[in-house]
Enzyme design. Structure first.
Site, PDB file in Angstrom:
ATOM      1  N   GLY A 103      -9.635   3.340  -4.849  1.00 41.92           N
ATOM      2  CA  GLY A 103      -8.175   3.305  -4.950  1.00 41.92           C
ATOM      3  C   GLY A 103      -7.732   4.205  -6.092  1.00 41.92           C
ATOM      4  N   SER A 104      -6.575   4.830  -5.931  1.00 43.68           N
ATOM      5  CA  SER A 104      -6.119   5.773  -6.960  1.00 43.68           C
ATOM      6  C   SER A 104      -4.600   5.833  -7.000  1.00 43.68           C
ATOM      7  CB  SER A 104      -6.682   7.161  -6.662  1.00 43.68           C
ATOM      8  OG  SER A 104      -6.350   7.528  -5.330  1.00 43.68           O
ATOM      9  N   GLY A 105      -3.978   4.673  -6.775  1.00 42.41           N
ATOM     10  CA  GLY A 105      -2.521   4.597  -6.912  1.00 42.41           C
ATOM     11  C   GLY A 105      -2.172   4.446  -8.383  1.00 42.41           C
TER      12      GLY A 105
ATOM     13  N   TRP B  44      -1.895   1.685 -10.398  1.00 41.43           N
ATOM     14  CA  TRP B  44      -2.809   0.823 -11.166  1.00 41.43           C
ATOM     15  C   TRP B  44      -4.251   1.317 -11.023  1.00 41.43           C
ATOM     16  CZ3 TRP B  44      -3.860  -1.627 -15.184  1.00 41.43           C
ATOM     17  CH2 TRP B  44      -4.594  -2.800 -15.286  1.00 41.43           C
TER      18      TRP B  44
ATOM     19  N   LYS C   7       3.503   1.165  -3.368  1.00 37.67           N
ATOM     20  CA  LYS C   7       3.731   0.140  -2.352  1.00 37.67           C
ATOM     21  C   LYS C   7       4.129  -1.199  -2.963  1.00 37.67           C
ATOM     22  CE  LYS C   7       2.334   2.818   1.029  1.00 37.67           C
ATOM     23  NZ  LYS C   7       3.304   3.424   1.903  1.00 37.67           N
TER      24      LYS C   7
ATOM     25  N   LYS D 152      -3.487  -7.573  -5.731  1.00 36.52           N
ATOM     26  CA  LYS D 152      -2.643  -8.767  -5.687  1.00 36.52           C
ATOM     27  C   LYS D 152      -2.070  -8.896  -4.278  1.00 36.52           C
ATOM     28  CE  LYS D 152      -1.734  -8.592 -10.644  1.00 36.52           C
ATOM     29  NZ  LYS D 152      -0.839  -8.238 -11.761  1.00 36.52           N
TER      30      LYS D 152
ATOM     31  N   ARG E 278       7.919  -3.551 -10.042  1.00 38.48           N
ATOM     32  CA  ARG E 278       8.506  -2.791  -8.927  1.00 38.48           C
ATOM     33  C   ARG E 278       9.121  -3.731  -7.889  1.00 38.48           C
ATOM     34  NH1 ARG E 278       2.943   0.210  -7.650  1.00 38.48           N
ATOM     35  NH2 ARG E 278       2.398  -1.991  -7.715  1.00 38.48           N
TER      36      ARG E 278
ATOM     37  N   LYS F 278       2.774 -14.408  -7.632  1.00 37.43           N
ATOM     38  CA  LYS F 278       3.828 -14.011  -8.587  1.00 37.43           C
ATOM     39  C   LYS F 278       4.708 -12.904  -8.008  1.00 37.43           C
ATOM     40  CE  LYS F 278       2.301  -9.873  -9.962  1.00 37.43           C
ATOM     41  NZ  LYS F 278       3.053  -8.617  -9.908  1.00 37.43           N
TER      42      LYS F 278
HETATM   43  N1  NAD Z   1       1.054  -0.728 -10.306  1.00 34.44           N
HETATM   44  C1  NAD Z   1       0.946  -1.782 -11.097  1.00 34.44           C
HETATM   45  O1  NAD Z   1       1.630  -1.902 -12.129  1.00 34.44           O
HETATM   46  C2  NAD Z   1      -0.043  -2.858 -10.747  1.00 34.44           C
HETATM   47  C3  NAD Z   1      -0.502  -3.681 -11.777  1.00 34.44           C
HETATM   48  C4  NAD Z   1      -1.428  -4.695 -11.475  1.00 34.44           C
HETATM   49  C5  NAD Z   1      -1.857  -4.872 -10.183  1.00 34.44           C
HETATM   50  N2  NAD Z   1      -1.398  -4.055  -9.209  1.00 34.44           N
HETATM   51  C6  NAD Z   1      -1.941  -4.279  -7.861  1.00 34.44           C
HETATM   52  O2  NAD Z   1      -2.957  -3.295  -7.607  1.00 34.44           O
HETATM   53  C7  NAD Z   1      -2.978  -2.986  -6.206  1.00 34.44           C
HETATM   54  C8  NAD Z   1      -2.889  -1.479  -6.042  1.00 34.44           C
HETATM   55  O3  NAD Z   1      -1.673  -1.046  -6.611  1.00 34.44           O
HETATM   56  P1  NAD Z   1      -1.443   0.460  -7.098  1.00 34.44           P
HETATM   57  O4  NAD Z   1      -0.277   0.393  -8.042  1.00 34.44           O
HETATM   58  O5  NAD Z   1      -2.705   1.072  -7.580  1.00 34.44           O
HETATM   59  O6  NAD Z   1      -1.046   1.221  -5.738  1.00 34.44           O
HETATM   60  P2  NAD Z   1       0.338   1.935  -5.395  1.00 34.44           P
HETATM   61  O7  NAD Z   1       1.414   0.924  -5.266  1.00 34.44           O
HETATM   62  O8  NAD Z   1       0.559   3.049  -6.359  1.00 34.44           O
HETATM   63  O9  NAD Z   1       0.072   2.478  -3.908  1.00 34.44           O
HETATM   64  C9  NAD Z   1      -0.188   3.770  -3.591  1.00 34.44           C
HETATM   65  C10 NAD Z   1      -1.627   3.951  -3.211  1.00 34.44           C
HETATM   66  O10 NAD Z   1      -1.841   3.555  -1.837  1.00 34.44           O
HETATM   67  C11 NAD Z   1      -2.612   4.572  -1.221  1.00 34.44           C
HETATM   68  N3  NAD Z   1      -2.456   4.559   0.218  1.00 34.44           N
HETATM   69  C12 NAD Z   1      -1.376   4.889   0.970  1.00 34.44           C
HETATM   70  N4  NAD Z   1      -1.666   4.773   2.289  1.00 34.44           N
HETATM   71  C13 NAD Z   1      -2.950   4.365   2.360  1.00 34.44           C
HETATM   72  C14 NAD Z   1      -3.822   4.037   3.438  1.00 34.44           C
HETATM   73  N5  NAD Z   1      -3.419   4.116   4.703  1.00 34.44           N
HETATM   74  N6  NAD Z   1      -5.081   3.635   3.145  1.00 34.44           N
HETATM   75  C15 NAD Z   1      -5.495   3.521   1.865  1.00 34.44           C
HETATM   76  N7  NAD Z   1      -4.727   3.804   0.817  1.00 34.44           N
HETATM   77  C16 NAD Z   1      -3.459   4.220   1.053  1.00 34.44           C
HETATM   78  C17 NAD Z   1      -2.090   5.840  -1.842  1.00 34.44           C
HETATM   79  O11 NAD Z   1      -2.987   6.909  -1.622  1.00 34.44           O
HETATM   80  C18 NAD Z   1      -2.035   5.421  -3.309  1.00 34.44           C
HETATM   81  O12 NAD Z   1      -3.300   5.550  -3.887  1.00 34.44           O
HETATM   82  C19 NAD Z   1      -1.844  -3.774  -5.567  1.00 34.44           C
HETATM   83  O13 NAD Z   1      -2.349  -4.956  -5.002  1.00 34.44           O
HETATM   84  C20 NAD Z   1      -0.942  -4.134  -6.743  1.00 34.44           C
HETATM   85  O14 NAD Z   1      -0.227  -5.337  -6.537  1.00 34.44           O
HETATM   86  C21 NAD Z   1      -0.519  -3.046  -9.453  1.00 34.44           C
HETATM   87  O1  G3P Z   2       5.261  -3.595 -10.202  1.00 26.66           O
HETATM   88  P1  G3P Z   2       4.826  -4.843  -9.453  1.00 26.66           P
HETATM   89  O2  G3P Z   2       5.968  -5.723  -9.093  1.00 26.66           O
HETATM   90  O3  G3P Z   2       3.907  -4.497  -8.303  1.00 26.66           O
HETATM   91  O4  G3P Z   2       3.955  -5.679 -10.516  1.00 26.66           O
HETATM   92  C1  G3P Z   2       3.006  -4.983 -11.269  1.00 26.66           C
HETATM   93  C2  G3P Z   2       1.954  -5.906 -11.845  1.00 26.66           C
HETATM   94  O5  G3P Z   2       1.398  -6.735 -10.877  1.00 26.66           O
HETATM   95  C3  G3P Z   2       2.464  -6.704 -13.025  1.00 26.66           C
HETATM   96  O6  G3P Z   2       1.380  -7.407 -13.600  1.00 26.66           O
END
Ligand code: NAD
Ligand code: G3P
Length: 384
Positions: A36-38, A40, A325, A147, A296, A232
């Site tokens: 994964g490379s979004g 987080w 997302k 999550k 978000r 949450k």
């Molecule tokens: N962003 C935060 O602040 C944060 C913090 C803690 C936990 N999380 C959790 O971590 C998880 C990942 O979040 P994130 O912020 O890294 O992602 P993100 O919300 O930035 O999502 C984008 C990612 O999804 C990928 N994507 C899009 N279409 C896809 C497909 N068909 N198959 C596979 N990948 C695809 C994209 O390439 C990109 O890497 C989520 O469950 C999120 O709730 C996020």
């Molecule tokens: O930006 P959200 O709402 O996906 O939340 C980000 C993290 O899960 C907070 O801990």
């Protein structure tokens, strides 16, 4: 060294040790891959890469699987990440560390790794797991930072279980009050690792993630930690509605309290082993607070309520998050399915009204229902 904010002597958490580890010459260095490379995912790779450089037991290089896409410039995202050492789309302006290597080939990215970090939006995980069957090392360990959950015919299925069941490996979880952009700026925060049995494995994950600004502890409660992180996001949507309707701080605090209460009740009904103390860790109360202030899900729900529910979440997500997302809207739907299937809807009015509002069956104002005669108000009934 960051201050220790973790001072509860009676729970089973551990604080990670920052001291350099003794050399372990016999063992080949552990290879880590981040799937994964979004937003987080990129920050997780940065955190890990800063530690693998320091810790002798880990291979310096951290592979990061990239779901490949073409940028408006015509370049491939993975190539730009490797050239600029920055995820220009999902975490612009932050250097990841030169030892982070972006790899668009999923099989190649996981081939040699014995520590697999899963961090994609939850809706993509089952497909990814199916692609990975037979492609990973048999001695690999996993951790999920995701999550969210899936609902199957037999009931709810946590993402860590999907990983374990498809791949036949142990899977811990890491959740917490972790808005990625703040951690990318190295602002102090905490996180919770949830593990099932093996504390040694949990300690290895703590060591891999813990830094002076990212303080990680562990608890023996995978389901509790993962459900906190998952649920949450539903509470965050409710908090966003309250903000969009400009209802004020007291109302938002009420939503947080009621939400936390429903999170605990739902988790314990599904998994009686879930511990009360888990809700006082970073994955519990702290994550609910940060997500209801700055996440978000909250932001998009605020826009949804401001527009009177006339613009869909899909539209708002695409416009406001630029490829990132939301997890809260689909999680609210999944939770609603569980509640209605088990006949629990009336006990979870906050969770169920979030779903009804998201799909347009109720107006955003329905997030609070004033009822002077609610009989169980003194016991914390969920309707305000
Ligand atoms: N962003 C935060 O602040 C944060 C913090 C803690 C936990 N999380 C959790 O971590 C998880 C990942 O979040 P994130 O912020 O890294 O992602 P993100 O919300 O930035 O999502 C984008 C990612 O999804 C990928 N994507 C899009 N279409 C896809 C497909 N068909 N198959 C596979 N990948 C695809 C994209 O390439 C990109 O890497 C989520 O469950 C999120 O709730 C996020
Ligand atoms: O930006 P959200 O709402 O996906 O939340 C980000 C993290 O899960 C907070 O801990």
């Amino acid at each position: 060294m960051a201050p220790s904010l973790h001072d509860d002597p009676i729970d089973d958490c551990i604080s990670a040790v920052e001291a350099p580890e003794p050399p372990q010459p016999q063992m080949p260095p552990i290879k880590v891959t981040v799937v994964g490379s979004g937003n987080w995912g990129s920050v997780a790779a940065k955190l890990i890469a800063s530690n693998t450089l320091k810790l002798a037991s880990f291979h310096d290089e951290v592979r990061m699987w990239v779901f490949e896409e073409t940028l408006p410039t015509g370049e491939k995202l993975s190539e730009v990440i490797n050239k600029a050492n920055e995820n220009v789309k999902y975490l612009p302006g932050i250097k990841l560390g030169k030892n982070v290597v972006a790899d668009p080939d999923l099989e190649n990215a996981v081939r040699d790794a014995t520590m697999l970090v899963f961090v994609t939006p939850h809706q993509f995980m089952e497909g990814i797991c199916k692609r990975l069957v037979g492609k990973i090392r048999s001695d690999a360990e996993a951790i999920s930072l995701i999550k969210g959950m899936e609902v199957k015919r037999d009931g709810p299925c946590m993402i860590s279980s999907i990983i374990s069941e498809h791949l036949g490996i142990n899977c811990c979880v890491l959740m917490g009050a972790n808005i990625a952009n703040e951690i990318a700026l190295e602002q102090f925060s905490e996180a919770t690792v949830g593990y099932r049995k093996n504390k040694e494995t949990a300690d290895k994950w703590v060591k891999l993630f813990h830094t002076s600004y990212f303080m990680v502890s562990s608890v023996q409660d995978v389901e509790g930690v993962e459900l906190c992180g998952t649920l949450k996001n539903v509470v965050a949507i409710a908090a966003g509605f309250v903000d969009g309707l400009e209802m004020g701080n007291n109302t938002k605090a009420a939503i947080i309290r009621i939400g936390l209460r429903e999170m605990k009740a739902f988790s314990k009904l599904l998994f009686p082993s879930v511990k009360d103390s888990t809700f006082f860790e970073s994955c519990g109360i702290a994550d609910v607070i940060t997500t209801c202030l700055g996440g978000r899900n909250r932001r998009c729900a605020e826009a949804f309520a401001k527009n009177g529910g006339k613009r869909s979440f899909d539209e708002l997500e695409a416009e406001m998050l630029q490829g990132q997302k939301l997890q809260g809207v689909s999680t609210a739907k999944e939770v609603h399915e569980v509640l209605s299937h088990r006949g629990w809807l009336e006990h979870f009015p906050l969770f169920s009204s979030v779903h009804e509002i998201c799909c347009g069956r109720l107006p955003p104002t329905a997030i609070v229902v004033y009822n002077e005669h609610t009989p169980d108000q003194s016991r914390g009934g969920s309707r305000i």
